[in-house]
Design an enzyme around this catalytic site. Structure first.
Site, PDB file in Angstrom:
ATOM      1  CE  LYS A 116      -4.167   3.731   1.912  1.00  0.00           C
ATOM      2  NZ  LYS A 116      -5.456   3.305   2.518  1.00  0.00           N
ATOM      3  CE  LYS A 119      -5.032   0.148   0.278  1.00  0.00           C
ATOM      4  NZ  LYS A 119      -5.967  -0.588   1.151  1.00  0.00           N
ATOM      5  CD  GLU A 132      -9.352  -0.531   0.118  1.00  0.00           C
ATOM      6  OE1 GLU A 132      -8.357  -0.828  -0.566  1.00  0.00           O
ATOM      7  OE2 GLU A 132      -9.370  -0.630   1.350  1.00  0.00           O
ATOM      8  N   GLY A 156      -4.572  -3.777   5.605  1.00  0.00           N
ATOM      9  CA  GLY A 156      -3.677  -3.528   6.737  1.00  0.00           C
ATOM     10  C   GLY A 156      -4.033  -2.231   7.444  1.00  0.00           C
ATOM     11  CG  ASP A 160     -11.126  -0.636   4.288  1.00  0.00           C
ATOM     12  OD1 ASP A 160     -11.497  -1.177   5.334  1.00  0.00           O
ATOM     13  OD2 ASP A 160     -10.006  -0.077   4.185  1.00  0.00           O
ATOM     14  CG  ASP A 175      -7.936   2.683   0.047  1.00  0.00           C
ATOM     15  OD1 ASP A 175      -9.099   3.145   0.039  1.00  0.00           O
ATOM     16  OD2 ASP A 175      -7.402   2.187   1.063  1.00  0.00           O
ATOM     17  CB  SER A 225      -0.890  -0.029   1.248  1.00  0.00           C
ATOM     18  OG  SER A 225      -1.681   1.127   1.313  1.00  0.00           O
ATOM     19  CE  LYS A 234      -8.036  -2.226   6.208  1.00  0.00           C
ATOM     20  NZ  LYS A 234      -8.174  -0.748   6.057  1.00  0.00           N
TER      21      LYS A 234
HETATM   22 MG    MG Z   1      -8.782   1.016   2.650  1.00  0.00          MG
END
Ligand code: MG
Length: 376
Positions: free
Chosen positions: A167, A165, A218, A295, A243, A193, A139, A267
């Site tokens: 952000k 991933k 996401e 995570g 998420d 995300d 990430s 999660k």
């Molecule tokens: Mg997320």
């Protein structure tokens, strides 16, 4: 064999991240981490971790609310009586308590690990895991420039990571994704995300991501808004992954009924522990929705729980189970978590419990506060 706790110790430690981690709602430089040490009446001990952060920017919980919830309400409940099996802990801890899912999860998952240790089972196999290795994604936080993001993405692919991933937030999205896709080629496994940085007014803007063939986007919209996610999914070719929205089994049922997305990031901390996480996993599997393990900037203790969770059969997408060195100068577990050149993290199935030892001297050095509660 029933489970009866005799002592629970809460500790707060502070671990400095190797580099700041920025998401759409804020930056983390130091991680304040709540660890629990659980001991049963036979003196068997395990450690667990609460994933709540310092500020309520991911969920309403923080390390301080979790400390209060555990010390005032949850630990006394966990210490009273026994349960026949760890699958009963979730109901016991949750009865007549609204929210505080991450606080509950820290105790519930610790209960599973304690039971696994008692039964001489690895945590993975104790919860029904079947995998021996976990495909791993990285990430990447929001970067100051596209060039930095491209560099970090390329380095990650070269290190073996199986999913990148990225952000995103308004102002650091389309061009950033385009630059990485251009640099890494059509086959690179990329996703984005947003951590709820957008509204439905951004639907046309987000549709500009479709040509980049992302594995998923996401949580683009608000944490509690399944209806607008369904409207957005209608407009996007890219699958939406939820998420923050998935706080329990009911939310998956709503997501399925409304069409709010096609993938779930599980999660265990966010849903209240392993028992609800397994229920979410099973329901998604039943409906053909792939899942993966996200995570929360965990230490190696929380990582052990994530690796066990990601060993369940429907975790078919690489999880954010980066090795220790991705985040920490030095982790608090021995051995540290490692990833091989093919991006795989081994599930420690031949050792009972977590499969890693806690470096207690180091934890002692890092401890800022501590509180012990005992059973009757
Ligand atoms: Mg997320």
């Amino acid at each position: 064999m029933s489970l009866r706790l005799s002592r629970i110790t809460l500790r707060e430690i502070r671990l400095a991240l190797r580099e700041p981690f920025e998401i759409s709602s804020g930056v983390t430089t130091d991680r304040r981490i709540l660890l629990l040490e659980l001991e049963d009446v036979d003196g068997i001990k395990v450690w667990s971790e609460c994933v709540a952060g310092e500020r309520p920017n991911f969920s309403s919980e923080t390390i301080d609310t979790a400390w209060l919830a555990i010390s005032e309400w949850l630990a006394p409940r966990a210490l009273s009586g026994s349960v026949p099996h760890p699958s009963s802990l979730s109901d016991k801890l949750g009865a007549n308590i609204r929210g505080h899912l991450m606080a509950r999860a820290a105790l519930e998952m610790g209960g599973w690990a304690l039971w696994a240790a008692r039964e001489s089972l690895s945590l993975s196999r104790a919860i029904g895991g079947t995998r021996s290795a976990i495909a791993t994604g990285i990430s990447l936080g929001i970067q100051p420039t596209q060039a930095t993001l491209v560099d970090k993405s390329r380095t990650a692919i070269e290190a073996g990571y199986r999913k990148i991933k990225i952000k995103i937030r308004p102002g650091a999205d389309i061009e950033y994704i385009a630059a990485v896709r251009e640099a890494l080629g059509a086959d690179a496994p990329l996703m984005a995300d947003a951590n709820s940085a957008y509204t439905l007014r951004h639907a046309d803007h987000l549709a500009e991501l479709d040509p980049f063939n992302l594995m998923m986007i996401e949580q683009p919209l608000a944490h509690d808004d399944l209806r607008r996610h369904a409207q957005l999914q209608d407009r996007l070719a890219t699958p939406i992954c939820l998420d923050e929205s998935i706080t329990g089994l009911d939310r998956v049922e709503d997501m399925l009924a409304l069409g709010s997305g096609r993938i779930v990031n599980i999660k265990a901390g966010r849903v209240g522990g392993f028992t609800p996480a397994k229920a979410v996993h099973d329901l998604c599997q039943h409906h053909g929705l792939p899942v993966w393990c996200g995570g929360m900037l965990e230490s190696g203790v929380g990582r052990a729980y994530n690796v066990a969770l990601a060993s369940l059969p429907n975790f078919t997408i690489p999880g954010d189970v980066s090795p220790s060195a991705r985040y920490w100068q030095r982790d608090i577990v021995i051995p540290e978590w490692k990833m091989d050149a093919n991006g795989m993290v081994t599930v420690p199935t031949d050792e009972p419990g977590l499969g890693v030892r806690i470096d207690v001297d180091r934890v002692d050095d890092l401890t800022d506060r501590r509180q012990t509660l005992r059973g009757a």
